[in-house]
Design a protein around this motif. Sequence first.
Motif, PDB file in Angstrom:
ATOM      1  N   ILE A   1      -5.937   4.670  22.691  1.00  0.00           N
ATOM      2  CA  ILE A   1      -6.939   3.758  22.646  1.00  0.00           C
ATOM      3  C   ILE A   1      -6.558   2.549  21.942  1.00  0.00           C
ATOM      4  O   ILE A   1      -6.001   2.585  20.793  1.00  0.00           O
ATOM      5  N   SER A   2      -6.646   1.329  22.510  1.00  0.00           N
ATOM      6  CA  SER A   2      -6.125   0.079  21.695  1.00  0.00           C
ATOM      7  C   SER A   2      -6.906  -0.243  20.560  1.00  0.00           C
ATOM      8  O   SER A   2      -8.065  -0.277  20.806  1.00  0.00           O
ATOM      9  N   ALA A   3      -6.232  -0.418  19.462  1.00  0.00           N
ATOM     10  CA  ALA A   3      -7.017  -0.625  18.329  1.00  0.00           C
ATOM     11  C   ALA A   3      -6.261  -1.542  17.235  1.00  0.00           C
ATOM     12  O   ALA A   3      -5.052  -1.635  17.433  1.00  0.00           O
ATOM     13  N   THR A   4      -7.050  -2.379  16.704  1.00  0.00           N
ATOM     14  CA  THR A   4      -6.364  -3.429  15.722  1.00  0.00           C
ATOM     15  C   THR A   4      -7.057  -3.253  14.303  1.00  0.00           C
ATOM     16  O   THR A   4      -8.410  -2.788  14.229  1.00  0.00           O
ATOM     17  N   HIS A   5      -6.193  -3.362  13.464  1.00  0.00           N
ATOM     18  CA  HIS A   5      -6.843  -3.067  11.902  1.00  0.00           C
ATOM     19  C   HIS A   5      -6.760  -4.076  10.968  1.00  0.00           C
ATOM     20  O   HIS A   5      -5.567  -4.734  11.060  1.00  0.00           O
ATOM     21  N   SER A   6      -7.506  -4.766  10.362  1.00  0.00           N
ATOM     22  CA  SER A   6      -7.262  -5.839   9.162  1.00  0.00           C
ATOM     23  C   SER A   6      -7.543  -5.002   7.942  1.00  0.00           C
ATOM     24  O   SER A   6      -8.664  -4.356   7.687  1.00  0.00           O
ATOM     25  N   ASP A   7      -6.673  -5.337   7.123  1.00  0.00           N
ATOM     26  CA  ASP A   7      -6.501  -4.662   5.835  1.00  0.00           C
ATOM     27  C   ASP A   7      -6.800  -5.966   4.790  1.00  0.00           C
ATOM     28  O   ASP A   7      -6.153  -5.826   3.475  1.00  0.00           O
ATOM     29  N   LYS A   8      -7.280  -7.005   5.340  1.00  0.00           N
ATOM     30  CA  LYS A   8      -7.433  -8.467   4.470  1.00  0.00           C
ATOM     31  C   LYS A   8      -7.971  -7.935   3.098  1.00  0.00           C
ATOM     32  O   LYS A   8      -9.234  -7.365   2.973  1.00  0.00           O
ATOM     33  N   ASP A   9      -7.260  -8.593   2.116  1.00  0.00           N
ATOM     34  CA  ASP A   9      -8.026  -8.379   0.753  1.00  0.00           C
ATOM     35  C   ASP A   9      -8.566  -9.706   0.336  1.00  0.00           C
ATOM     36  O   ASP A   9      -7.982 -10.767  -0.012  1.00  0.00           O
ATOM     37  N   TYR A  10      -9.720  -9.514   0.288  1.00  0.00           N
ATOM     38  CA  TYR A  10     -10.785 -10.857   0.086  1.00  0.00           C
ATOM     39  C   TYR A  10     -10.737 -11.293  -1.342  1.00  0.00           C
ATOM     40  O   TYR A  10     -10.766 -12.575  -1.589  1.00  0.00           O
ATOM     41  N   PRO A  11     -10.606 -10.440  -2.363  1.00  0.00           N
ATOM     42  CA  PRO A  11     -10.684 -10.998  -3.594  1.00  0.00           C
ATOM     43  C   PRO A  11      -9.269 -11.778  -4.075  1.00  0.00           C
ATOM     44  O   PRO A  11      -9.351 -12.867  -4.707  1.00  0.00           O
TER      45      PRO A  11
ATOM     46  N   THR B   1      -8.814   0.779   2.823  1.00  0.00           N
ATOM     47  CA  THR B   1      -7.705   0.410   4.110  1.00  0.00           C
ATOM     48  C   THR B   1      -7.044   1.212   4.600  1.00  0.00           C
ATOM     49  O   THR B   1      -6.297   0.985   5.783  1.00  0.00           O
ATOM     50  N   LEU B   2      -6.671   2.173   3.622  1.00  0.00           N
ATOM     51  CA  LEU B   2      -5.769   3.297   4.162  1.00  0.00           C
ATOM     52  C   LEU B   2      -6.422   4.185   5.187  1.00  0.00           C
ATOM     53  O   LEU B   2      -5.926   4.732   6.072  1.00  0.00           O
ATOM     54  N   LEU B   3      -7.748   4.385   4.951  1.00  0.00           N
ATOM     55  CA  LEU B   3      -8.850   5.034   6.179  1.00  0.00           C
ATOM     56  C   LEU B   3      -8.519   4.084   7.406  1.00  0.00           C
ATOM     57  O   LEU B   3      -8.518   4.808   8.261  1.00  0.00           O
ATOM     58  N   GLY B   4      -8.630   2.927   7.006  1.00  0.00           N
ATOM     59  CA  GLY B   4      -8.660   2.119   8.434  1.00  0.00           C
ATOM     60  C   GLY B   4      -7.230   2.196   9.239  1.00  0.00           C
ATOM     61  O   GLY B   4      -7.332   2.201  10.388  1.00  0.00           O
ATOM     62  N   LYS B   5      -6.169   2.180   8.450  1.00  0.00           N
ATOM     63  CA  LYS B   5      -4.859   2.531   9.005  1.00  0.00           C
ATOM     64  C   LYS B   5      -4.628   3.812   9.640  1.00  0.00           C
ATOM     65  O   LYS B   5      -4.201   3.802  10.683  1.00  0.00           O
ATOM     66  N   ARG B   6      -5.282   4.808   8.692  1.00  0.00           N
ATOM     67  CA  ARG B   6      -5.074   6.063   9.593  1.00  0.00           C
ATOM     68  C   ARG B   6      -5.987   6.064  10.777  1.00  0.00           C
ATOM     69  O   ARG B   6      -5.667   6.839  11.809  1.00  0.00           O
TER      70      ARG B   6
ATOM     71  N   SER C   1       0.915  -1.249  -0.009  1.00  0.00           N
ATOM     72  CA  SER C   1      -0.045   0.008   0.131  1.00  0.00           C
ATOM     73  C   SER C   1       0.752   1.252   0.057  1.00  0.00           C
ATOM     74  O   SER C   1       1.870   1.271   0.584  1.00  0.00           O
ATOM     75  N   PRO C   2       0.494   2.199  -0.958  1.00  0.00           N
ATOM     76  CA  PRO C   2       1.167   3.492  -0.888  1.00  0.00           C
ATOM     77  C   PRO C   2       1.163   4.330   0.520  1.00  0.00           C
ATOM     78  O   PRO C   2       0.459   3.904   1.394  1.00  0.00           O
ATOM     79  N   ALA C   3       2.212   5.274   0.556  1.00  0.00           N
ATOM     80  CA  ALA C   3       2.299   6.053   2.005  1.00  0.00           C
ATOM     81  C   ALA C   3       1.083   6.818   2.004  1.00  0.00           C
ATOM     82  O   ALA C   3       0.330   7.216   0.922  1.00  0.00           O
ATOM     83  N   PRO C   4       0.547   6.947   3.172  1.00  0.00           N
ATOM     84  CA  PRO C   4      -0.689   7.893   3.206  1.00  0.00           C
ATOM     85  C   PRO C   4      -0.369   9.248   2.732  1.00  0.00           C
ATOM     86  O   PRO C   4       0.592   9.856   2.767  1.00  0.00           O
ATOM     87  N   VAL C   5      -1.375   9.933   2.222  1.00  0.00           N
ATOM     88  CA  VAL C   5      -1.218  11.251   1.837  1.00  0.00           C
ATOM     89  C   VAL C   5      -1.349  12.240   2.808  1.00  0.00           C
ATOM     90  O   VAL C   5      -2.253  11.971   3.717  1.00  0.00           O
TER      91      VAL C   5
END
Length: 391
Positions: free
Chosen positions: A233-243, A218-223, A163-167
């Motif tokens: 706040i403890s947070a976990t993020h899944s960027d799983k690519d289902y396709p 998924t970039l929004l989720g990462k942010r 994934s590219p670096a966040p804008v």
Amino acid sequence: MKWLTAEVETNKIKRFFQGLGTLTRLYLMLSFITFSVVFIVGTLVYLQNKISFEPLSTITGTAATVPTTVFIDMMTTQVPQLEKASTSTFSQKNITKFLFQFMSGINPKNPKSLVALAIPGMERETPSLLYGGDAATSISPVEYNPPAKVFQQDEISSTREESPAPVPSEPAPNKQVNENKGNKSVFIYHSHNRESWIPELTKITNPDLAFDANKNVTLLGKRMKESFDKLGISATHSDKDYPSSVKGFTYPKSYQYSKLTVKEAFATNPKLSYLFDIHRDSQGRDKATVTINKKDYAQIYFVVGEKNPNWEKNMEFAKKIHDKLNEKYPGISRGIFGKNSNGNGEYNQSISPNSSLIEIGGVENTLVESYRTIDILVEIIADLINDAEKV
């Protein structure tokens, strides 16, 4: 002569009683029919309340589809003291449009709605406004299945790039970090992980093709995770690519795939409590953007799955976020919409009462605008979580 007169009077009396008898029978018959209708309707309503937890979505959504100005015009007809609007909404055009859309389900301004009625699966659900927003201006979230070529096998089998670096975007407002993260934590995931934006893609102008394996929600989720971490706040993020990870992937089963992701997350961390499924809507820029303090933000939509038996609790959770968002950033949230007619209708929200599906902007918004919205969304949610921890 007297006998003839008596016979005439007797005939009149007979006709009177015959007519009275006919009226009595007619009255009794109508009374019986009325009683039967009232009894049947009452019984059905009673049974509906006892055995069904789902709301009557057609009734729930009807009032929301009626503009506020209509109710104002109705009140002015009975309350002379109210100032009438300069232009009444009770025009032939407005009434005809409303009745046509309400009875047919076809939006005259959206040709896709006509096609969607004939093609199963094209119209996923017909959302109804449950809370917040102005019914005269609130635009319902829109979702259509992307064309099959978007997820062709040759694309799926290709290696997914990093994934590219966040804008870069404006930093989130400075807040005091809560060092005590508590026992509860946040899980962020994406049922439609490849949803992207036209301005961020090259050579893509068709909204139905705005899907990408790298630059997507998924970039929004990462942010979102990074913003939660900064606030303690403890947070976990899944960027799983289902396709690319699900054999025989089909888009309509996206929520089945993401449900497994959520269950796996709970198996790893049973203390998870707050679940956020982050999407972007298919509406255009003019219907999904708000300007606040001379900056453009992607607007927010909340979706509640009414097929979840405890959907009211999820709505209350979304309502808290919606109210605080619009209190601090007026117009940033369009409202809370319910879906229960077709498709999934549950959206994994039965797993936790603190679960919400959130649409961040539309297909024509930019990543920077979406990041701005994510930052203030996290700020509001963090306050709610910290308040709950104190209680």
